[in-house]
Design an enzyme around this catalytic site. Structure first.
Site, short mmCIF file in Angstrom:
data_model
loop_
_atom_site.label_atom_id
_atom_site.label_comp_id
_atom_site.label_asym_id
_atom_site.label_seq_id
_atom_site.Cartn_x
_atom_site.Cartn_y
_atom_site.Cartn_z
N VAL A 113 0.86 -1.17 0.00
CA VAL A 113 0.00 0.00 0.00
C VAL A 113 0.90 1.23 0.00
O VAL A 113 2.12 1.10 -0.15
CB VAL A 113 -0.93 0.02 1.23
CG1 VAL A 113 -2.05 -0.98 1.08
CG2 VAL A 113 -0.14 -0.23 2.49
N LYS A 165 -2.63 14.17 -7.99
CA LYS A 165 -3.37 14.39 -6.75
C LYS A 165 -3.30 15.87 -6.38
O LYS A 165 -2.21 16.41 -6.21
CB LYS A 165 -2.77 13.54 -5.63
CG LYS A 165 -3.39 13.83 -4.28
CD LYS A 165 -2.81 12.95 -3.20
CE LYS A 165 -3.33 13.42 -1.84
NZ LYS A 165 -2.68 12.73 -0.73
N PRO A 197 -7.00 21.02 0.01
CA PRO A 197 -6.22 21.14 -1.22
C PRO A 197 -4.77 21.46 -0.91
O PRO A 197 -4.47 22.02 0.14
CB PRO A 197 -6.87 22.33 -1.91
CG PRO A 197 -7.40 23.17 -0.79
CD PRO A 197 -7.71 22.25 0.36
N GLN A 233 4.08 35.65 -10.92
CA GLN A 233 3.03 36.65 -11.12
C GLN A 233 1.70 35.98 -11.52
O GLN A 233 0.63 36.55 -11.33
CB GLN A 233 3.41 37.61 -12.26
CG GLN A 233 4.66 38.42 -12.00
CD GLN A 233 4.50 39.31 -10.79
OE1 GLN A 233 3.43 39.87 -10.55
NE2 GLN A 233 5.55 39.44 -9.98
N LEU A 290 8.65 2.38 7.30
CA LEU A 290 7.88 1.77 8.38
C LEU A 290 8.76 1.20 9.48
O LEU A 290 8.33 1.06 10.62
CB LEU A 290 6.98 0.67 7.81
CG LEU A 290 5.98 1.17 6.75
CD1 LEU A 290 5.25 0.00 6.10
CD2 LEU A 290 4.99 2.15 7.37
N THR A 297 1.48 10.91 4.61
CA THR A 297 2.76 11.45 5.06
C THR A 297 3.89 10.44 5.13
O THR A 297 5.03 10.82 5.29
CB THR A 297 2.60 12.07 6.45
OG1 THR A 297 1.83 11.17 7.24
CG2 THR A 297 1.88 13.39 6.37
C1 LIG Z 1 -2.82 0.84 5.40
C2 LIG Z 1 -1.70 1.68 4.92
C3 LIG Z 1 -1.91 2.67 3.99
C4 LIG Z 1 -0.88 3.52 3.59
N1 LIG Z 1 -1.11 4.54 2.73
C5 LIG Z 1 -0.13 5.42 2.47
C6 LIG Z 1 -0.35 6.54 1.63
O1 LIG Z 1 -1.40 6.75 1.09
N2 LIG Z 1 0.66 7.39 1.43
C7 LIG Z 1 1.88 7.19 1.99
O2 LIG Z 1 2.76 8.03 1.80
N3 LIG Z 1 2.11 6.13 2.73
C8 LIG Z 1 1.14 5.25 3.00
N4 LIG Z 1 1.40 4.18 3.80
C9 LIG Z 1 2.74 3.93 4.25
C10 LIG Z 1 3.56 3.33 3.11
O3 LIG Z 1 2.92 2.20 2.63
C11 LIG Z 1 4.95 2.99 3.55
O4 LIG Z 1 5.53 4.07 4.18
C12 LIG Z 1 5.80 2.63 2.38
O5 LIG Z 1 5.21 1.65 1.61
C13 LIG Z 1 7.15 2.17 2.81
O6 LIG Z 1 7.15 0.90 3.31
P1 LIG Z 1 8.54 0.22 3.61
O7 LIG Z 1 9.36 0.25 2.41
O8 LIG Z 1 9.09 0.84 4.83
O9 LIG Z 1 8.13 -1.26 4.01
P2 LIG Z 1 7.71 -2.51 3.13
O10 LIG Z 1 6.99 -2.13 1.92
O11 LIG Z 1 7.04 -3.42 4.08
O12 LIG Z 1 9.04 -3.13 2.67
C14 LIG Z 1 9.80 -3.96 3.52
C15 LIG Z 1 10.92 -4.60 2.74
O13 LIG Z 1 11.77 -5.27 3.63
C16 LIG Z 1 12.04 -6.56 3.16
N5 LIG Z 1 12.29 -7.45 4.29
C17 LIG Z 1 11.60 -7.51 5.45
N6 LIG Z 1 12.12 -8.45 6.25
C18 LIG Z 1 13.18 -8.98 5.58
C19 LIG Z 1 14.13 -9.99 5.86
N7 LIG Z 1 14.10 -10.70 6.99
N8 LIG Z 1 15.08 -10.25 4.96
C20 LIG Z 1 15.13 -9.56 3.78
N9 LIG Z 1 14.25 -8.61 3.47
C21 LIG Z 1 13.31 -8.32 4.36
C22 LIG Z 1 10.83 -6.95 2.37
O14 LIG Z 1 11.15 -7.91 1.43
C23 LIG Z 1 10.48 -5.63 1.72
O15 LIG Z 1 11.20 -5.48 0.55
C24 LIG Z 1 0.38 3.31 4.14
C25 LIG Z 1 0.61 2.26 5.04
C26 LIG Z 1 -0.42 1.45 5.44
C27 LIG Z 1 -0.17 0.38 6.42
#
Ligand SMILES: Cc1cc2nc3c(=O)[nH]c(=O)nc-3n(C[C@H](O)[C@H](O)[C@H](O)COP(=O)(O)OP(=O)(O)OC[C@H]3O[C@@H](n4cnc5c(N)ncnc54)[C@H](O)[C@@H]3O)c2cc1C
Lengths: 515, 508
Positions: free
Chosen positions: A49, A80, A98, A150, A335, A346
């Site tokens: 997501v 957006k 907005p 402007q 995350l 955000t």
């Molecule tokens: C419900 C929901 C809605 C959201 N909507 C928005 C939005 O509209 N706008 C926005 O800006 N943000 C949104 N976010 C937040 C956004 O999704 C995240 O900030 C963004 O996707 C970043 O995620 P990430 O890369 O930190 O984690 P992830 O996408 O979870 O990536 C984790 C990575 O770590 C790897 N990994 C994990 N453990 C291991 C391991 N043991 N060994 C090797 N690799 C590993 C996985 O393979 C993966 O590649 C939303 C989040 C949620 C939960």
């Protein structure tokens, strides 16, 4: 000057956070001097997501030198301009937040103060009519802003919606082209150095050991390095932001392609709707204390624009952040560092902020507590300002139709937020902290949109004859409308500039990342 | 809605100095159509902002205020004996006879988002040029040249910024006349009593001859004594003298020396520092010192021995106290100028603070009740602004390289934690940490750090990605372009005449 000894950078995780980091690092810290490796696991996958953004993302792409049309085409992206909030202040009430400002300040007095005066005189023109970005969102139109300050067209601000999996793929190509080495594999062990507890290496399931000088934890909610290996504590904000789960899905796009995200409040949380070129992403963020997963799924499925393309999947989280985002030789981005619900989109911005600050404080020879502390100070204040803004949406409500809303309405909010609400309620005054992300216009939109009406307006407003105020407002309004009416529709804009290839979407098959 | 009834109808300004008259002009302008009656009670005697001497040196921001009020630049300069100011030259703060320059405007270019001073540092010993050789303001200033900056941002001439030096009494006179023309009431007489209403708000001022001046809102511009803020409301004072030990100043005017330099000088002396502010037809000089480290006589002797023109008139002694009112806005009183804070004039911040106070007050202008949280917000913002400014001053003292007892004491002083952290960051890797409400932006801080000979232990690793040869070429090109642009400018004297800003010569 001594040769910097930090040469070997390891990024763990290949989600949005991992690949954004890899792309930026590969652009700024040129290959040859630094080795950058990224480890991701196909088995674990991504959250799948996070598809709506806010305007600073355009800067991020510009710095990377990414062509906007190509980027939109390859990510099924759309424009957006705003978020539409439905049922937040009251059931049945809708308002827009907005990007971009409302009206024009007249004689150093903020526009909304004049608007408020007319409101108190019983003339209540909608505030959105004075904001170019809002008007474009309402009319479903878009064109690129003008660089000429402007021109009223320069006040247009925008961000993107994109397919998260395709964005990660896009950035991966970018980063790999600039020398980032990708390694597929699951991290099963993290080894710490005896003398100072720094991370020394990670070990993959294959047994391969990957050493590094500096680690960036992008492993998502697992927070493999920062939380699990380095035991960095968590600052829990669930007493302010009680939602702790989401069910997400994707459905066929039907009807018009709106250039805004919609956030509809439900009984125990809210539902996002993010329109892309090929589909709509949607999900229900809720509080498990008040409804079951089953009920949440039912609500979600009852509120789709078209037939679902994948089975809903469940995500669990806690609002808050790690007490340090940089600990020893590890910075967590995305995350893995913390989570606030996506109400104001955000998270991706926090990724960007983390990357920018890390690069501007990038350690040389040795990691000094100075840089670590400064990074944490900056990131923590960033998190907290955003947190307050999000809490505002829950707290400034008259809804009393469910125990969830009763709790939100009556909770004690952080002092910093209380100060802001009081100041606004008094006389419509707004003060931002300097490094705050959301500009005045954003606070105004949400405060007014959720019925926090100032009891009085700025006394300086009376310095201008009410007839002049009325005329000026009428003029701004018609100017805004005329300007927007000349824009192409959002769909036409995309078709002309960046049409994405039709993707074959198999019902039920899902995408990479959707679990 | 009973809004209109609660509006401020009568505003009383207490004081007769620059702060009072600037407040009167600005508030009259902004409240023009509001039927607010503004009156200035010219009491309090002491001159407020110009506590440090008959002459003011400003930051570039003053221009904004003049634009707002529609004050024409050449007229103002002609009337107040004014000159342009492109920055400050600091001499002897690190080593005797060594100088550095704190210019207004830009220094170099932040190529690829990396602050310019990192490039300068990267050249290290190979490049002899001073940091300020990359600032057009500084180069023009040292040549005694001036012309207005251009708006076109592609031109090197857009990188300059300037403030002024002018005669405080003439300036106040100009503001007073202007205010009177705009219908501001003037009342004369010493303040004898202040009456309060039940909630402790100030209700009226009683002047000599039992003249009662009631008001809804009061601005205290009565100078350091703070007749309303400190005395009537007993607001309390935060004393900064443990941090800023100078507590006395002696000043004297001298005959003008040509060429007419468009900068302020601040030269370190045994127990403080000496200013030199060039006006069109005279030069203002003063020695700010610590009375614990030098006697008034010795201070006077030092000052008189270090003039570049013959003395005009008698030297003037004053004392002052560094610090700020515990609140700037208390009940229905806002303190502006010397009544609000005392900061020595090293960074020319006096008038700037007056202006900031007025802008904030306008943004937060209250009704009679002052109950909407305005004061809290005003105090929050103004205290940080004032404290960041204090830290900037302190930096000059903390990093000194001199030997006398005074300077050693300054080095041994405990610093506020935010400043301490800033210094450590710079020492470590040349990074300037930027806090909220900073008047002085990172390039100004960098100029002081580097000017006071702080050299970071290590370089910014981002620089490793830029080839050294590229840096050298880039800097050389920049330096040459700046030098050429500055040399092509007219001298300040010529330029003043050309724009009709030359003040008539007065006989003295
Ligand atoms: C419900 C929901 C809605 C959201 N909507 C928005 C939005 O509209 N706008 C926005 O800006 N943000 C949104 N976010 C937040 C956004 O999704 C995240 O900030 C963004 O996707 C970043 O995620 P990430 O890369 O930190 O984690 P992830 O996408 O979870 O990536 C984790 C990575 O770590 C790897 N990994 C994990 N453990 C291991 C391991 N043991 N060994 C090797 N690799 C590993 C996985 O393979 C993966 O590649 C939303 C989040 C949620 C939960």
């Amino acid at each position: 000057m001594a040769e910097p000894s930090i040469r070997n950078i390891v990024i763990v995780g290949g989600g949005t956070a991992g690949w954004m980091t890899a792309a930026a690092v590969s652009k700024v810290l040129r290959a040859g001097t630094y080795t950058v490796r990224l480890i991701e696991s196909d088995e674990i996958g991504r959250v799948g997501v996070g598809e709506a953004t806010i305007p600073p993302i355009t800067t991020f792409n510009r710095i990377l030198g990414i062509d906007e049309n190509e980027f939109l085409r390859k990510t099924q992206g759309s424009i957006k301009l705003a978020i539409e909030f439905v049922n937040w202040g009251r059931l049945g009430q809708t308002y827009l937040h907005p990007f971009g400002q409302f009206g024009l300040d007249i004689e150093a007095v903020k526009f909304h103060q004049y608007w408020r005066k007319l409101g108190m005189l019983g003339e209540v023109p909608p505030l959105d009519d004075y904001c170019l970005t809002a008007m474009a969102a309402k009319l479903g139109r878009f064109t690129r802003p003008s660089p000429d300050p402007q021109s009223v067209l320069s006040t247009l601000k925008y961000a993107y919606h994109f397919d998260a999996a395709l964005y990660a793929r896009f950035l991966r190509d970018y980063a790999e082209k600039r020398g980032v080495k990708r390694r597929e594999g699951k991290v099963v062990d993290v080894s710490l150095r005896g003398e100072d507890g720094f991370i020394e290496a990670v070990t993959l399931a294959s047994g391969e050991r990957i050493e590094g000088d500096f680690f960036i934890d992008c492993s998502g909610f697992r927070s493999l390095l920062l939380a699990q290996a380095l035991k960095t504590e968590f600052d829990d904000w669930s007493h302010w932001l009680p939602c702790d789960r989401a069910v997400a899905t994707q459905c066929e796009a039907g009807g018009e392609l709106t250039p805004f995200t919609r956030a509809t409040a439900h009984k125990a949380g809210w539902q996002w709707r993010i329109p892309l070129q090929h589909r709509i992403g949607t999900g229900y963020v809720f509080c498990s204390k008040f409804i079951s997963d089953e009920e949440a799924i039912q609500t979600l499925l009852a509120n789709l624009d078209g037939p679902p393309l994948v089975d809903p999947w469940l995500l669990k989280f806690t609002a808050g952040r790690r007490k340090q985002l940089w600990n020893k030789n590890c910075v967590a981005i995305g995350l893995a560092g913390g989570f606030m619900e996506p109400l104001e989109s955000t998270s991706i911005h926090l990724i960007q902020a983390g990357i920018t600050r890390l690069l501007s404080l990038f350690p040389g020879a040795a990691i000094s507590p100075l840089e670590v502390d400064e990074y944490n100070r900056l990131m923590i204040s960033h998190y907290e300002h955003i947190r307050d803004f999000i809490i505002l949406h829950y707290h400034a409500t008259e809804r009393d139709d469910s125990p969830f809303w009763d709790q939100c309405r009556t909770m004690t909010v952080p002092e910093t937020l209380k100060h802001k609400i009081d100041l606004f309620r008094g006389c419509g005054r707004l003060f931002r902290y300097e490094d705050e992300l959301f500009a005045e216009g954003s606070w105004i939109a949400v405060l007014l949109g959720q019925n926090v009406l100032p009891q009085a307006y700025d006394p300086l407003v009376d310095a201008i004859d009410v007839k002049v105020v009325r005329n000026t407002l009428t003029q701004i309004r018609s100017h805004v409308r005329q300007t927007v009416e000349a824009f192409p529709t959002h769909r036409t804009f995309l078709q002309r500039n960046c049409p994405a290839p039709k993707l074959l979407v198999n019902r039920g098959a899902g995408y990479v990342g959707a679990k | 809605m009973t809004l209109a009834d609660n509006r401020i109808r009568k505003l009383v300004i207490l004081g007769d100095g620059m702060a009072a008259w600037l407040s009167a002009n600005v508030l009259a302008h902004v409240l023009a159509a509001q039927q607010v009656h503004i009156c200035v009670a010219e009491s309090g005697g002491e001159i407020d902002v110009d506590t440090f001497g008959p002459c003011v040196s400003t930051l570039p921001s003053i221009d904004l205020m003049h634009k707002l009020l529609g004050i024409d630049e050449s007229t103002f300069m002609r009337r107040t004996n004014a000159t342009f100011k492109l920055g400050t030259k600091l001499t002897g703060w690190v080593k005797q006879a060594e100088s550095y320059f704190e210019p207004f405007g830009e220094t170099g270019v932040n190529f690829e988002g990396i602050p310019f001073h990192h490039y300068w540092l990267a050249l290290g010993g190979k490049e002899q040029a001073a940091l300020s050789d990359y600032a057009l303001s500084a180069v023009a200033a040292n040549l005694g040249k001036f012309s207005h900056p251009l708006a076109d941002t592609t031109s090197v001439l857009s990188t300059m910024a300037y403030g002024y030096h002018f005669d405080a009494a003439l300036y106040t006179q100009m503001l007073r006349e202007r205010a009177t023309k705009h219908g501001i009431e003037r009342l004369k007489g010493e303040l004898t009593t202040v009456t309060h209403s039940d909630n402790g708000f100030v209700e009226s001022l009683v002047l000599e001859c039992d003249l009662r001046v009631p008001g809804d809102f009061f601005i205290d511009c009565s100078g350091p004594q703070g007749l309303l803020i400190a005395q009537a409301l007993e607001t309390g004072f935060e004393d900064w003298s443990p941090l800023l030990p100078c507590d006395r100043a002696i000043s004297v005017s001298s005959r003008s020396a040509d060429p007419l330099m468009p900068y302020t000088s601040a030269t370190a002396r045994a127990a403080g520092w000496q200013w030199r502010i060039p006006l069109q037809h005279s030069t203002d000089n003063g020695y700010v010192y610590s009375s614990r480290h030098v006697s008034d006589q010795d201070a006077a002797a030092t000052l008189l021995a270090n003039l570049d023109g013959s003395v005009r008139g008698e030297p003037r002694h004053q004392s002052f106290r560094s610090g700020r009112s515990a609140k700037f806005w208390n009940k229905n009183v806002v303190a502006i100028g010397g009544a609000a804070s005392g900061l020595e004039p090293l960074a020319s911040t006096g008038l700037h603070l007056v202006q900031r106070s007025l802008l904030r007050l306008i943004e937060l202008f209250p009704d009679k009740s002052c109950a909407a949280g305005e004061a809290t917000e005003y105090n929050r913002l103004m205290s940080s602004e004032c404290e960041r400014m204090r830290d900037f001053l302190l930096l000059h003292y903390a990093l000194n390289g001199r030997d006398s007892a005074f300077w050693k004491d300054c080095r041994a002083m405990g610093l506020p934690p935010l400043l301490q952290r800033k210094i450590e960051h710079f020492r470590n890797r040349g990074r300037v940490v930027d806090y909220d409400e900073e008047t002085f932006k990172p390039p100004s801080w960098a100029a002081v750090f580097l000017g006071q000979d702080v050299r970071p232990r290590c370089r910014d690793p981002l620089l490793d990605t830029v080839p050294p040869q590229q840096i050298a070429t880039m800097l050389l090109r920049m330096k040459t372009a700046i030098r050429q642009a500055a040399e092509a400018m007219p001298t300040q004297r010529t330029y003043l005449a050309k724009i009709g800003a030359a003040a008539p010569v007065t006989i003295d």
